[in-house]
Design an enzyme around this catalytic site. Structure first.
Site, PDB file in Angstrom:
ATOM      1  N   SER A 128     -11.268  -8.727  -4.929  1.00  0.00           N
ATOM      2  CA  SER A 128     -11.165  -9.757  -5.966  1.00  0.00           C
ATOM      3  C   SER A 128     -12.336  -9.670  -6.924  1.00  0.00           C
ATOM      4  O   SER A 128     -13.438  -9.307  -6.546  1.00  0.00           O
ATOM      5  CB  SER A 128     -11.135 -11.160  -5.355  1.00  0.00           C
ATOM      6  OG  SER A 128     -11.092 -12.127  -6.404  1.00  0.00           O
ATOM      7  N   LYS A 182      -6.995 -12.104   1.441  1.00  0.00           N
ATOM      8  CA  LYS A 182      -7.033 -11.995  -0.025  1.00  0.00           C
ATOM      9  C   LYS A 182      -5.885 -12.802  -0.636  1.00  0.00           C
ATOM     10  O   LYS A 182      -6.028 -13.443  -1.677  1.00  0.00           O
ATOM     11  CB  LYS A 182      -6.950 -10.522  -0.457  1.00  0.00           C
ATOM     12  CG  LYS A 182      -6.666 -10.284  -1.952  1.00  0.00           C
ATOM     13  CD  LYS A 182      -7.788 -10.777  -2.815  1.00  0.00           C
ATOM     14  CE  LYS A 182      -7.787 -10.404  -4.280  1.00  0.00           C
ATOM     15  NZ  LYS A 182      -6.634 -10.169  -5.050  1.00  0.00           N
ATOM     16  N   HIS A 185      -6.859 -16.357  -0.529  1.00  0.00           N
ATOM     17  CA  HIS A 185      -7.861 -16.500  -1.602  1.00  0.00           C
ATOM     18  C   HIS A 185      -7.156 -16.730  -2.940  1.00  0.00           C
ATOM     19  O   HIS A 185      -7.488 -17.629  -3.700  1.00  0.00           O
ATOM     20  CB  HIS A 185      -8.743 -15.244  -1.652  1.00  0.00           C
ATOM     21  CG  HIS A 185      -9.501 -15.065  -2.947  1.00  0.00           C
ATOM     22  ND1 HIS A 185      -8.889 -14.669  -4.113  1.00  0.00           N
ATOM     23  CD2 HIS A 185     -10.814 -15.253  -3.251  1.00  0.00           C
ATOM     24  CE1 HIS A 185      -9.789 -14.614  -5.081  1.00  0.00           C
ATOM     25  NE2 HIS A 185     -10.972 -14.966  -4.580  1.00  0.00           N
ATOM     26  N   ASN A 186      -6.163 -15.907  -3.228  1.00  0.00           N
ATOM     27  CA  ASN A 186      -5.449 -16.053  -4.499  1.00  0.00           C
ATOM     28  C   ASN A 186      -4.693 -17.375  -4.557  1.00  0.00           C
ATOM     29  O   ASN A 186      -4.612 -17.997  -5.616  1.00  0.00           O
ATOM     30  CB  ASN A 186      -4.477 -14.896  -4.705  1.00  0.00           C
ATOM     31  CG  ASN A 186      -5.172 -13.637  -5.173  1.00  0.00           C
ATOM     32  OD1 ASN A 186      -6.327 -13.400  -4.821  1.00  0.00           O
ATOM     33  ND2 ASN A 186      -4.500 -12.822  -5.938  1.00  0.00           N
ATOM     34  N   GLU A 189      -7.073 -19.903  -5.422  1.00  0.00           N
ATOM     35  CA  GLU A 189      -7.367 -19.722  -6.855  1.00  0.00           C
ATOM     36  C   GLU A 189      -6.303 -20.441  -7.714  1.00  0.00           C
ATOM     37  O   GLU A 189      -6.640 -21.126  -8.686  1.00  0.00           O
ATOM     38  CB  GLU A 189      -7.402 -18.213  -7.137  1.00  0.00           C
ATOM     39  CG  GLU A 189      -7.500 -17.786  -8.571  1.00  0.00           C
ATOM     40  CD  GLU A 189      -7.359 -16.247  -8.689  1.00  0.00           C
ATOM     41  OE1 GLU A 189      -7.956 -15.519  -7.865  1.00  0.00           O
ATOM     42  OE2 GLU A 189      -6.643 -15.788  -9.589  1.00  0.00           O
TER      43      GLU A 189
HETATM   44  P1  NDP Z   1      -1.843  -1.473 -12.309  1.00  0.00           P
HETATM   45  O1  NDP Z   1      -1.410  -2.424 -11.255  1.00  0.00           O
HETATM   46  O2  NDP Z   1      -1.422  -1.728 -13.707  1.00  0.00           O
HETATM   47  O3  NDP Z   1      -1.377   0.006 -11.881  1.00  0.00           O
HETATM   48  C1  NDP Z   1      -1.559   1.121 -12.732  1.00  0.00           C
HETATM   49  C2  NDP Z   1      -1.962   2.343 -11.929  1.00  0.00           C
HETATM   50  O4  NDP Z   1      -0.974   2.638 -10.921  1.00  0.00           O
HETATM   51  C3  NDP Z   1      -2.083   3.563 -12.801  1.00  0.00           C
HETATM   52  O5  NDP Z   1      -3.168   4.326 -12.355  1.00  0.00           O
HETATM   53  C4  NDP Z   1      -0.755   4.264 -12.556  1.00  0.00           C
HETATM   54  O6  NDP Z   1      -0.801   5.649 -12.801  1.00  0.00           O
HETATM   55  C5  NDP Z   1      -0.583   3.999 -11.085  1.00  0.00           C
HETATM   56  N1  NDP Z   1       0.790   4.177 -10.646  1.00  0.00           N
HETATM   57  C6  NDP Z   1       1.847   3.376 -10.925  1.00  0.00           C
HETATM   58  N2  NDP Z   1       2.952   3.834 -10.327  1.00  0.00           N
HETATM   59  C7  NDP Z   1       2.603   4.949  -9.650  1.00  0.00           C
HETATM   60  C8  NDP Z   1       3.308   5.860  -8.819  1.00  0.00           C
HETATM   61  N3  NDP Z   1       4.616   5.703  -8.554  1.00  0.00           N
HETATM   62  N4  NDP Z   1       2.616   6.893  -8.288  1.00  0.00           N
HETATM   63  C9  NDP Z   1       1.296   7.034  -8.530  1.00  0.00           C
HETATM   64  N5  NDP Z   1       0.583   6.204  -9.296  1.00  0.00           N
HETATM   65  C10 NDP Z   1       1.221   5.169  -9.851  1.00  0.00           C
HETATM   66  O7  NDP Z   1      -3.442  -1.287 -12.286  1.00  0.00           O
HETATM   67  P2  NDP Z   1      -4.614  -2.357 -12.073  1.00  0.00           P
HETATM   68  O8  NDP Z   1      -5.856  -1.570 -12.230  1.00  0.00           O
HETATM   69  O9  NDP Z   1      -4.421  -3.590 -12.858  1.00  0.00           O
HETATM   70  O10 NDP Z   1      -4.465  -2.779 -10.544  1.00  0.00           O
HETATM   71  C11 NDP Z   1      -4.533  -1.845  -9.490  1.00  0.00           C
HETATM   72  C12 NDP Z   1      -4.282  -2.571  -8.176  1.00  0.00           C
HETATM   73  O11 NDP Z   1      -5.301  -3.541  -7.988  1.00  0.00           O
HETATM   74  C13 NDP Z   1      -2.970  -3.330  -8.132  1.00  0.00           C
HETATM   75  O12 NDP Z   1      -2.444  -3.268  -6.831  1.00  0.00           O
HETATM   76  C14 NDP Z   1      -3.358  -4.747  -8.472  1.00  0.00           C
HETATM   77  O13 NDP Z   1      -2.467  -5.681  -7.945  1.00  0.00           O
HETATM   78  C15 NDP Z   1      -4.726  -4.833  -7.814  1.00  0.00           C
HETATM   79  N6  NDP Z   1      -5.652  -5.806  -8.378  1.00  0.00           N
HETATM   80  C16 NDP Z   1      -5.737  -6.018  -9.706  1.00  0.00           C
HETATM   81  C17 NDP Z   1      -6.627  -6.938 -10.230  1.00  0.00           C
HETATM   82  C18 NDP Z   1      -6.733  -7.137 -11.689  1.00  0.00           C
HETATM   83  O14 NDP Z   1      -7.517  -8.022 -12.093  1.00  0.00           O
HETATM   84  N7  NDP Z   1      -6.039  -6.376 -12.512  1.00  0.00           N
HETATM   85  C19 NDP Z   1      -7.525  -7.713  -9.371  1.00  0.00           C
HETATM   86  C20 NDP Z   1      -7.420  -7.367  -7.988  1.00  0.00           C
HETATM   87  C21 NDP Z   1      -6.505  -6.466  -7.527  1.00  0.00           C
HETATM   88  P3  NDP Z   1      -0.412   6.214 -14.277  1.00  0.00           P
HETATM   89  O15 NDP Z   1      -1.677   6.116 -15.093  1.00  0.00           O
HETATM   90  O16 NDP Z   1      -0.033   7.623 -14.016  1.00  0.00           O
HETATM   91  O17 NDP Z   1       0.699   5.372 -14.807  1.00  0.00           O
END
Ligand code: NDP
Length: 475
Positions: A128, A182, A185-186, A189
């Site tokens: 988080s 987690k 936690h959310n 939140e």
């Molecule tokens: P996203 O959830 O938007 O995911 C995008 C990433 O996933 C890119 O690197 C993309 O690769 C990859 N991806 C998607 N589909 C596939 C696939 N089939 N095979 C391989 N790679 C894939 O990114 P975030 O950075 O926002 O979040 C990452 C994780 O962290 C998520 O699980 C999210 O829920 C969690 N999270 C996010 C927070 C936030 O504030 N955003 C906070 C805490 C946790 P490509 O570039 O090739 O499309």
């Protein structure tokens, strides 16, 4: 092979965590499904530390020291399964796969078992803190096998937020426990944000404050018991002026809240565990109601039946709202910790609530001064039946109770929705009640379904012969 850690999935979260590792002196192998993100990261921030650029999963895995450690930061759900499978095929027994995404804890339980069967260590880690936390120190909630924490823990602790010299990261427990915690936690939140929203609504509609005036109140509150990241950013958002119209930004944003699902998961899990998380549930439902735009448009002009006058003593009512917010927040946290205790019992996780309060003090979205009080409460009594019963919180509610009731009454009279304030107060009243109407419920259940009841004056189960002579029999 010289990277101590690999990060795959280099969107917002992954790229910032990779930079955080690099800034702490680790050599970080980088991988992303499409090479564009990897190159963008290297181009903008390659100077942050020692990165290894890789294109294929095989190359990525080969770049890692043994036991290999890979952090997955991809979209939660099917993409995570796909990436795990690819990695597992390229990795060896003893290697560690960490899923830092927002996985559903039951998926983590399943994945951990599947990886364990292949000799791999699987760590579901809740992270988080959003983008900023990922870069400068998030709160990290790693589950999974204890042995994997021995080699992984120090690395995670070094990149986590630190509060009073204590890292906001600790081994939570087996398999899905990190993601479960987690998730709650959310959920908390969500409740916290809803409560802040209700306070804002009261300032606007009961006291007639504009956004700037409300921002000033939150700025002031952030110097006291309510000091927290969410209160701080509330003031920032309320102070923001829209460049296009010159109005407060909050007044031009559509009032329909979206959600990605972790709040909903928390409530679903709480329903299964039989734990009333009314604050969190009201928050999830309030977002849903706000998003029902067609219904809301059709309902405009429904009778209001407003009674009573707006409060005239502004300072007094401002303080009452603060008290109502604080008391309701205590309830929301108490309920969240109840859910954690229930999850721990259900899955045999042996979770320590005091440890969670400790690691939530920094890095994460719910970080707050308040968490210190929770940490102290569980230190003093690790088996607290409810957080509300800890002396500090008990007293805080005792001080707040009159104001809390008054705020709910005034809101009700003025027709201002305060679902979380009101249901938290009802929960509190239910918890402390001498006698609940559940006795009647039991009577009704026995009437229509012969479900039996217990008596206050005798052991055992009883049934009344409702359709016979209405005498009572032992069941
Ligand atoms: P996203 O959830 O938007 O995911 C995008 C990433 O996933 C890119 O690197 C993309 O690769 C990859 N991806 C998607 N589909 C596939 C696939 N089939 N095979 C391989 N790679 C894939 O990114 P975030 O950075 O926002 O979040 C990452 C994780 O962290 C998520 O699980 C999210 O829920 C969690 N999270 C996010 C927070 C936030 O504030 N955003 C906070 C805490 C946790 P490509 O570039 O090739 O499309």
């Amino acid at each position: 092979a010289r990277a101590q850690i690999g990060v795959t999935g280099l969107a917002v979260m992954g790229s910032n965590i990779a930079r955080n590792f690099a800034r702490h002196g680790y050599t970080v192998a980088l991988h992303n499904r499409s090479i564009a993100k990897t190159d963008a990261l290297l181009e903008a921030h390659g100077g942050d530390g020692d990165f290894i650029r890789t294109e294929t999963v095989e190359e990525f895995v080969a770049a890692l020291e043994k036991p290999r450690r890979v952090l997955i930061m991809v979209k939660a759900g099917d993409p995570t399964d796909a990436v795990i499978e690819e990695l597992a095929n390229a990795m060896e027994p003893g290697d560690i796969i960490i899923d830092g995404g927002n996985a559903l804890y039951t998926d983590t339980i399943r994945r951990e078992a599947a990886m364990a069967a292949r000799g791999l260590n699987f760590v579901g880690a809740g992270i988080s803190g959003g983008e900023e936390g990922a870069l400068n120190g998030p709160a990290i909630m790693p589950g999974g096998p204890k042995e994997s924490y021995e080699s992984l823990g120090p690395m995670l602790e070094s990149i986590a937020a630190q509060v009073d010299g204590t890292p906001c990261c600790t081994h939570i427990g087996p398999d899905g426990s990190g993601h479960f915690v987690k998730m709650v936690h959310n959920g908390i939140e969500y409740a916290d944000m809803q409560l802040i929203g209700e306070a804002y609504n009261l300032f606007r509609d009961a006291l007639g404050f504009d956004a700037k005036q409300i921002a000033d109140v939150f700025t002031q509150w952030n110097t006291g018991d309510l000091e927290s990241y969410l209160v701080e950013i509330t003031a920032e958002v309320l102070n923001q002026v829209d460049a296009k119209t010159g109005k407060p930004l909050v007044d031009v944003i559509v009032d329909a809240a979206e959600q990605k699902g972790t709040g909903r998961w928390t409530v679903k899990s709480a329903l299964d565990l039989g734990i009333p998380v009314t604050g969190i549930a009201e928050a999830v439902f309030a977002r849903a109601l706000s998003g029902s735009r067609t219904q809301r448009a059709a309902a405009k002009g429904l009778a209001s039946g407003v009674l009573g006058e707006k409060p005239t003593d502004v300072a007094e009512f401002t303080e009452a709202i603060r008290q109502a917010l604080y008391a309701s927040k205590i309830v929301a946290y108490a309920q969240g910790f109840d859910q954690i205790a229930a999850g721990s019992a259900e899955y045999d996780w042996d979770l320590h609530p005091g440890d969670l309060a400790t690691i939530w003090r920094g890095g994460c979205i719910i970080r707050a001064r308040f968490l210190n009080r929770i940490k102290e409460a569980y230190e003093a009594d690790p088996t607290l039946p409810s957080l509300i019963l800890a002396p500090y919180f008990r007293e805080a509610i005792e001080q707040a109770i009159d104001s809390w009731r008054r705020v709910v009454v005034v809101a009700t009279q003025l027709g201002i929705p305060v679902p979380a304030f009101a249901s938290s107060l009802s929960y509190y009243d239910g918890l402390r009640a001498e006698r609940l109407p559940a006795a009647l419920t039991q009577g009704q259940r026995d009437f229509f379904g012969a479900h039996t009841y217990e008596r206050i004056d005798a052991e055992g189960k009883y049934h009344t012969l409702w359709s016979g002579d209405r005498s009572e029999v032992s069941a």
